[in-house]
Scaffold this motif. Structure first.
Motif, PDB file in Angstrom:
ATOM      1  N   ARG A 124       0.812  -1.220   0.000  1.00 22.78           N
ATOM      2  CA  ARG A 124       0.000   0.000   0.000  1.00 22.78           C
ATOM      3  C   ARG A 124       0.847   1.274   0.000  1.00 22.78           C
ATOM      4  O   ARG A 124       0.341   2.358  -0.258  1.00 22.78           O
TER       5      ARG A 124
ATOM      6  N   VAL B  80       5.399   2.407  11.862  1.00 24.55           N
ATOM      7  CA  VAL B  80       3.988   2.271  12.214  1.00 24.55           C
ATOM      8  C   VAL B  80       3.831   1.305  13.391  1.00 24.55           C
ATOM      9  O   VAL B  80       2.985   1.497  14.261  1.00 24.55           O
ATOM     10  N   PHE B  81       4.692   0.304  13.433  1.00 25.47           N
ATOM     11  CA  PHE B  81       4.635  -0.658  14.542  1.00 25.47           C
ATOM     12  C   PHE B  81       5.562  -0.274  15.693  1.00 25.47           C
ATOM     13  O   PHE B  81       5.929  -1.110  16.504  1.00 25.47           O
TER      14      PHE B  81
ATOM     15  N   PRO C  70      -2.482  -5.268   9.454  1.00 26.16           N
ATOM     16  CA  PRO C  70      -3.898  -4.942   9.269  1.00 26.16           C
ATOM     17  C   PRO C  70      -4.064  -3.641   8.500  1.00 26.16           C
ATOM     18  O   PRO C  70      -3.201  -2.769   8.557  1.00 26.16           O
TER      19      PRO C  70
ATOM     20  N   PRO D 289      -5.534   0.041   7.942  1.00 25.14           N
ATOM     21  CA  PRO D 289      -5.789   1.052   8.985  1.00 25.14           C
ATOM     22  C   PRO D 289      -7.224   1.001   9.493  1.00 25.14           C
ATOM     23  O   PRO D 289      -7.475   1.235  10.669  1.00 25.14           O
ATOM     24  N   GLU D 290      -8.152   0.672   8.601  1.00 31.03           N
ATOM     25  CA  GLU D 290      -9.561   0.649   8.997  1.00 31.03           C
ATOM     26  C   GLU D 290      -9.854  -0.471  10.001  1.00 31.03           C
ATOM     27  O   GLU D 290     -10.833  -0.427  10.715  1.00 31.03           O
TER      28      GLU D 290
ATOM     29  N   LEU E 157      -8.101  -1.205  12.490  1.00 24.66           N
ATOM     30  CA  LEU E 157      -7.582  -0.896  13.817  1.00 24.66           C
ATOM     31  C   LEU E 157      -8.467   0.141  14.469  1.00 24.66           C
ATOM     32  O   LEU E 157      -8.959   1.048  13.816  1.00 24.66           O
ATOM     33  N   SER E 158      -8.642   0.009  15.752  1.00 25.25           N
ATOM     34  CA  SER E 158      -9.224   1.144  16.428  1.00 25.25           C
ATOM     35  C   SER E 158      -8.061   1.880  17.064  1.00 25.25           C
ATOM     36  O   SER E 158      -7.364   1.356  17.916  1.00 25.25           O
ATOM     37  N   LEU E 159      -7.850   3.057  16.580  1.00 28.18           N
ATOM     38  CA  LEU E 159      -6.691   3.807  17.058  1.00 28.18           C
ATOM     39  C   LEU E 159      -6.955   4.350  18.449  1.00 28.18           C
ATOM     40  O   LEU E 159      -7.949   5.006  18.683  1.00 28.18           O
ATOM     41  N   GLU E 160      -6.059   4.064  19.297  1.00 27.64           N
ATOM     42  CA  GLU E 160      -6.209   4.616  20.632  1.00 27.64           C
ATOM     43  C   GLU E 160      -4.954   5.326  21.055  1.00 27.64           C
ATOM     44  O   GLU E 160      -4.560   5.347  22.198  1.00 27.64           O
TER      45      GLU E 160
ATOM     46  N   THR F 137      -8.944  10.111  22.925  1.00 30.71           N
ATOM     47  CA  THR F 137      -8.547   9.578  24.225  1.00 30.71           C
ATOM     48  C   THR F 137      -7.345  10.335  24.744  1.00 30.71           C
ATOM     49  O   THR F 137      -6.451  10.693  23.996  1.00 30.71           O
TER      50      THR F 137
ATOM     51  N   ALA G 263       3.634   8.603  11.515  1.00 30.66           N
ATOM     52  CA  ALA G 263       4.049   7.338  12.126  1.00 30.66           C
ATOM     53  C   ALA G 263       5.233   7.515  13.079  1.00 30.66           C
ATOM     54  O   ALA G 263       6.014   6.595  13.289  1.00 30.66           O
TER      55      ALA G 263
ATOM     56  N   LYS H  22      -0.922  -0.661  -8.516  1.00 29.37           N
ATOM     57  CA  LYS H  22      -0.862  -0.968  -7.083  1.00 29.37           C
ATOM     58  C   LYS H  22      -0.918  -2.487  -6.974  1.00 29.37           C
ATOM     59  O   LYS H  22      -1.742  -3.136  -7.616  1.00 29.37           O
TER      60      LYS H  22
END
Lengths: 584, 208
Positions: A184, A323-324, A558, A560-561, A563-566, B34, B65, B191
């Motif tokens: 991506r 990102v990780f 995964p 991005p959608e 994941l629930s970003l917290e 949050t 990121a 892609k």
């Protein structure tokens, strides 16, 4: 050094080359705490792509062989029983640098012409109508004339690759990009033309079934022969008899046994099997299979090329690492590696001690002690800015050409145009790579002389009108220099070199790099000779499985959608303290 | 030009660490906020379909990121951006001062074809805080000096002005979307994906 870089990591990676970046991403992906450093202000190391200015800066650093400041061995950060080993100097690994312009610094006439034109139009437009069209004509011609100043002005539109490579559409890198979801971050173009050099001219190699039937370069019987042969290679299984007796022979000998015409022999041997007259038969069959199996996935050749050049790819893996949770710090040199017994304990960087369980570093950054007898020679590279394609067609082409050299490795040539964002409109970029025998200039000479116009272009006389030329050649369909063309005419079609750069750099893919290193230090080879990324991916995988034998290598990230970003940045940056537990 | 192919707009969010870039994104897309920092998978990019003047466009909003922390964003991050959002924290004068640097960095790395008119949008975030130190006037002045950039004071926490800001971002990104048709004589870029195996559209020679 006052910064908040945490001091403890599971993996420290030095250098952002392709292999290093894949390993960094893989470690971060399974939740390891990763620090990724690069002394440069750009990603990629010897795998980078540069703007024109950045390339000049890189060349300066290579010429000056910038040495890292030698570190006092009695650093208080080195504890009892430990010793400190200085990091290597990456810029000293590039040599035989030859840079040459084939165009003047400035176009002398352009300013005068412009002012002349202006006065003419203002003062007496009617009277000098003839003169005006003439000067406009020259100005128009001047659009096709180039000078150094113009190239430099457009310098940011270049992405000049140090290590140009292609991806097989079904190769391990494409599969890895897809399976890990790193794809991506990148976009590609399909290589849409494979050329070969035969009987002193360029020809388009028919790769697919449709190509074979459409080509005008081979006769009907040849077409059938070629199809049969390609089918045999695709369907080959070790238990079959087809290649019996050729196990110890060359691919060429096998092809000769099939009574192929010289034309077909050439296509198969050099372009499809990507071999030469000494390649063993079974290696050639394997390469033919690889070639054919990648056909048709994304286009009519087996190859993909990354938009903006190959320097994008390491950055894709670095982004995943970040990102990780991987920590990135460019412009941050590692000075030395701290070793105790047979283990690496930490690195010293900018006055800080950074502890690690594993250290991954590129050969260019490796302390000389770690390298042993790894050779300093290997690759001959040439980068050429051209005023047109080596073979003009109606559409912009992205081209691979394996230029055969008798008794030696072929010269791999990749030509890319402006639509891949590697050069400004109106220009082409040509890369040559081959195994180093003497030096880059000598090694690449046969291809340069055969394909390119190497005279100085004074910027006043235009060699030939490009438009006429392209209509001439496209009419011929597949054949680039049609049989009817006289040699002199073909000579005029060669692209003008505007700028040429040659250099040599090491190729260490054939050496066992684990011999002289502590057990938890993992060296990554630089770019290898092959046109693809198979070696880099394979090495990254093997380093990762040495470090974490029970973990999956780059499982799908995964979307991005999903994941629930917290994450809340307001509470502070990631890794506030090195003891902070990391969750996934 | 009648039918435009690209309705995907790449938006990148720049600014110092902890000015609330990720929170703004998260508030806009997921309507969530949050205060608790949880060391989890970092933000990558999020997409959202929005209507801009009767056109549906897909905004793809890219987070840094964390690579901005040591000024280590690579050039690949900036490629093909249609809009750049500059964020500072109204309670942090340092983050406001950094805007110049981030803007310059963007213009150098992305090298857009029309740098003077590239759509930047400036967000002064954490406007809910009482201890703000960068005045609205000062921020507006800065935006005025940069060819009149749009300026919003937002609170990701209280969802103040977030939607409004992103609508402006989408509209301005769409308005500058001119480079798209420049290279249309070459088959579409590819892609990679496992399921849909696209082929180069303009190819005459279909593979077997």
């Amino acid at each position: 050094m006052e910064d908040d870089l945490p001091s403890k990591y599971e993996v420290i990676v030095i250098g952002t080359g392709m292999t290093e970046s894949i390993v960094a991403a893989a470690a971060s992906r399974i939740g390891k705490r990763v620090l990724h450093l690069d002394r440069n202000d750009y990603y990629g190391g010897m795998w980078a792509s540069f703007t024109f200015e950045a390339l000049q800066k890189w060349l300066d650093e290579c010429r000056n062989g910038k040495t890292s400041d030698s570190l006092k061995s009695s650093s208080p950060l080195v504890q009892d029983g430990e010793k400190s080993v200085n990091i290597g100097n990456q810029f000293s690994t590039v040599f035989n640098i030859e840079e040459k312009w084939f165009i003047p610094e400035k176009l002398p006439s352009i300013g005068n012409l412009q002012s002349a034109k202006n006065t003419q139009t203002e003062d007496s437009p009617k009277e000098i109508k003839d003169g005006q069209t003439e000067s406009e004509e020259i100005l128009k011609q001047n659009d096709k004339l180039w000078c150094q100043a113009k190239i430099k002005t457009l310098g940011r539109k270049f992405n000049l690759d140090l290590a140009p490579k292609l991806l097989f559409s079904r190769g391990t890198l494409v599969e890895l990009l897809i399976s890990s979801n790193i794809s991506r971050y990148a976009e590609f173009r399909c290589v849409n033309r494979i050329l070969t050099w035969q009987s002193d001219k360029l020809e388009t190699v028919p790769c697919s079934r449709a190509d074979v039937f459409a080509t005008k370069n081979v006769g009907l019987i040849e077409k059938r022969q070629l199809m049969q042969l390609l089918t045999l290679c695709v369907e080959y299984k070790p238990e079959g008899d087809e290649f019996k007796g050729f196990e110890d022979k060359t691919l060429k000998e096998y092809l000769e046994s099939k009574n192929l015409t010289e034309n077909l022999m050439h296509y198969v041997l050099y372009a499809i099997a990507m071999s030469n007259d000494t390649t063993p038969c079974m290696v050639g069959v394997e390469r033919t299979q690889r070639f054919l199996s990648s056909l048709g996935r994304y286009g009519n050749t087996p190859f993909l090329w990354p938009m903006y050049g190959t320097g994008e790819l390491p950055q894709c893996f670095c982004r995943l690492c970040a990102v990780f949770g991987g920590v990135y710090h460019l412009k941050r040199a590692a000075d030395s590696v701290i070793v105790a017994d047979t283990e690496c304990k930490a690195i010293l960087s900018d006055g800080s001690r950074l502890d690690c369980d594993h250290l991954v570093l590129g050969v260019a950054d490796a302390p000389p002690e770690f390298l042993g007898s790894v050779p300093k020679a290997g690759l001959s590279r040439g980068i050429f800015i051209l005023d047109r394609s080596i073979s003009i067609s109606d559409k912009e082409s992205l081209t691979l050409l394996q230029f055969p050299i008798k008794g030696k490795e072929p010269i791999t040539i990749i030509e890319a145009g402006p639509s891949t964002h590697v050069c400004p409109p109106g220009l082409y970029l040509l890369h040559m790579t081959t195994k180093q025998i003497e030096n880059a200039v000598q090694d690449l000479k046969p291809a340069v002389e055969a394909l390119l116009h190497t005279e100085y272009a004074d910027g006043i006389t235009s060699r030939i009108d490009t438009d006429t030329q392209s209509t001439q050649t496209t009419k011929e369909g597949d054949s680039v220099a049609s049989k009817g063309d006289s040699n002199t005419q073909y000579g005029l079609l060669k692209p003008q070199i505007l700028y040429a750069l040659y250099f040599n750099c090491p190729e260490t893919s054939g050496y066992d790099l684990s011999q002289n290193v502590p057990s938890n230090v993992h060296l990554c080879s630089g770019p290898d000779l092959e046109v693809d990324y198979e070696f880099a991916v394979k090495q990254a995988k093997s380093i990762f499985s040495k470090m974490y034998p029970d973990s999956e290598f780059l499982p799908r990230a995964p979307d991005p959608e999903e994941l629930s970003l917290e994450v809340d940045e307001a509470a502070g940056p990631p890794f506030q303290s090195s003891e902070e537990p990391k969750e996934e | 030009m009648a039918t435009r192919k690209k309705v995907l707009l790449k938006v990148i969010i720049l600014g110092d660490s902890s000015v609330g870039k990720t929170s703004l994104m998260n508030q806009y897309i997921n309507k969530k906020f949050t205060n608790q920092y949880k060391a989890t998978i970092g933000a990558d990019f999020l997409t959202k379909e929005v209507m801009v003047d009767d056109r549906i466009v897909t905004l793809q909003i890219w987070d840094t990121a964390g690579q901005e922390r040591f000024q280590s964003l690579g050039v690949a991050f900036y490629r093909g951006a249609d809009c750049c959002v500059l964020v500072f924290d109204v309670a942090s004068p340092g983050s406001f001062k950094s805007l110049d640097g981030w803007r310059d960095e963007f213009l150098i790395q992305a090298s857009p074809s029309n740098p003077d008119h590239f759509p930047f949008v400036v967000l002064g975030n954490k406007a809910d805080l009482e201890n703000r130190t960068v005045s609205t006037k000062r921020a507006q002045q800065w935006c005025q000096n940069k060819n009149g950039l749009p300026y919003f004071e937002t609170s990701a926490k209280e969802a103040t002005n977030v939607d409004q800001a992103f609508i402006t971002i989408a509209r301005n990104a769409l308005a500058q979307d001119t480079d798209v048709e420049l290279y249309n004589d070459f088959p579409e870029q590819i892609k990679l994906s496992g399921s849909t195996e696209n082929r180069s559209s303009g190819s005459d020679n279909c593979a077997c």
